[in-house]
Scaffold this active site. Structure first.
Site, PDB file in Angstrom:
ATOM      1  N   ASP A   8      24.747  77.873 -66.307  1.00  0.00           N
ATOM      2  CA  ASP A   8      25.238  77.040 -67.460  1.00  0.00           C
ATOM      3  C   ASP A   8      25.455  77.577 -68.704  1.00  0.00           C
ATOM      4  OD1 ASP A   8      23.746  75.469 -65.180  1.00  0.00           O
ATOM      5  OD2 ASP A   8      24.046  73.709 -66.107  1.00  0.00           O
ATOM      6  N   GLU A  39      30.117  73.319 -67.939  1.00  0.00           N
ATOM      7  CA  GLU A  39      30.370  71.784 -68.347  1.00  0.00           C
ATOM      8  C   GLU A  39      29.324  71.681 -69.731  1.00  0.00           C
ATOM      9  OE1 GLU A  39      28.019  68.647 -67.090  1.00  0.00           O
ATOM     10  OE2 GLU A  39      26.054  69.892 -67.436  1.00  0.00           O
ATOM     11  N   HIS A  68      28.596  66.496 -67.481  1.00  0.00           N
ATOM     12  CA  HIS A  68      29.365  66.265 -69.000  1.00  0.00           C
ATOM     13  C   HIS A  68      30.589  66.758 -68.545  1.00  0.00           C
ATOM     14  CE1 HIS A  68      26.018  65.428 -70.991  1.00  0.00           C
ATOM     15  NE2 HIS A  68      25.332  66.678 -70.951  1.00  0.00           N
ATOM     16  N   HIS A 175      22.131  73.100 -63.880  1.00  0.00           N
ATOM     17  CA  HIS A 175      21.773  71.684 -64.430  1.00  0.00           C
ATOM     18  C   HIS A 175      20.594  71.805 -65.386  1.00  0.00           C
ATOM     19  CE1 HIS A 175      21.642  67.441 -66.018  1.00  0.00           C
ATOM     20  NE2 HIS A 175      20.454  67.317 -65.372  1.00  0.00           N
TER      21      HIS A 175
END
Length: 257
Positions: A8, A39, A68, A175
């Site tokens: 991420d 994201e 998101h 995540h």
């Protein structure tokens, strides 16, 4: 064939870290294909057209999303781009693509984006059922299948790994922004890791400013999250090595830069 997966990407600093190290990282490790979760790349929530273009120009082949996805309205200007994926188990007929098929060294690589349902506060279809439907649909037309499972619960990710073992090439979790030390090749040949970590400021609470995060936990009062401005940056991810002929996963290695 070597596939690089980047954890991420958080904020402008995370994007800059990718831009800085990706060209050399690809060269040094003979990387053929790059998947990155983006994201959180726009101020910690969502993605913009500019960030999308910057990451693609830097050498990312596919950008996956998560809870998101709709964080920035600008995404609607790029949502139909084949190199941008949103969770495939969002409600049917939602804009965008849940999976894509890409050419790489004469092989076809499929990338699927899924979102978990445990503790995610996002209305979505059952990721297990949707994953199975997509894999059954494309399995005879591709050489490898990679899934970014954007989920909170480790149990949900682990269960998905066993559920799809032998049906896909690799399942990697995103995540939680913290790298897990359970990378493995499962019994039936699927490469697996519960979470590949994050790319962005090192001194942070999963990318966010430390003091604001602590205040929220101590006082339970609302406090606006802000991406940490720490100058020491990290890039977390994995490199999956595939057999050049069969495209079966032979090795999965964590990376941290």
């Amino acid at each position: 064939m070597n596939i690089l997966i980047i954890g991420d990407i958080v904020g402008t600093s995370g994007v800059n870290k990718v831009k800085e190290v990706l060209p050399k990282l690809k060269k040094d490790n003979n990387i053929d294909f790059v998947i990155a979760n983006g994201e959180n790349s726009a101020d910690g929530m969502g993605i913009t057209s500019k960030i999308f273009k910057d990451l693609i120009i830097s050498g990312v082949d596919v950008i996956t999303m998560g809870n998101h996805t709709w964080g920035k309205k600008d995404i609607f200007n790029i949502i139909d781009n084949k190199k941008l994926l949103r969770p495939a188990n969002y409600p049917r007929d939602v804009l965008g693509n849940g999976y894509g098929i890409y050419q790489c060294n004469g092989k076809k690589i499929a990338v699927i984006n899924l979102i978990g349902r445990a503790s995610m506060n996002v209305l979505s279809e059952n990721p297990f059922i949707i994953a199975n439907e997509i894999v059954d649909k494309i399995k005879n037309e591709v050489d490898a299948i990679f899934i970014d499972f954007h989920a909170e619960a480790t149990a949900e990710k682990i269960a998905m790994g066993y559920y799809l073992d032998g049906k896909i090439t690799c399942l990697f979790g995103t995540h939680t922004h913290v790298t897990t030390a359970d990378e493995t090749i499962l019994e039936n040949g699927t490469a697996y890791i519960t979470d590949i970590g994050m790319t962005g400021p090192k001194k942070s609470v999963i990318g966010m400013e430390v003091e604001a995060s602590i205040k929220r936990f101590v006082t339970t009062l609302p406090e606006k999250y802000k991406v940490s401005d720490d100058k020491e940056l990290m890039l977390n991810g994995c490199i999956i090595s595939l057999n050049s002929e069969t495209c079966r996963a032979e090795k999965i290695d964590r990376i941290k830069l």
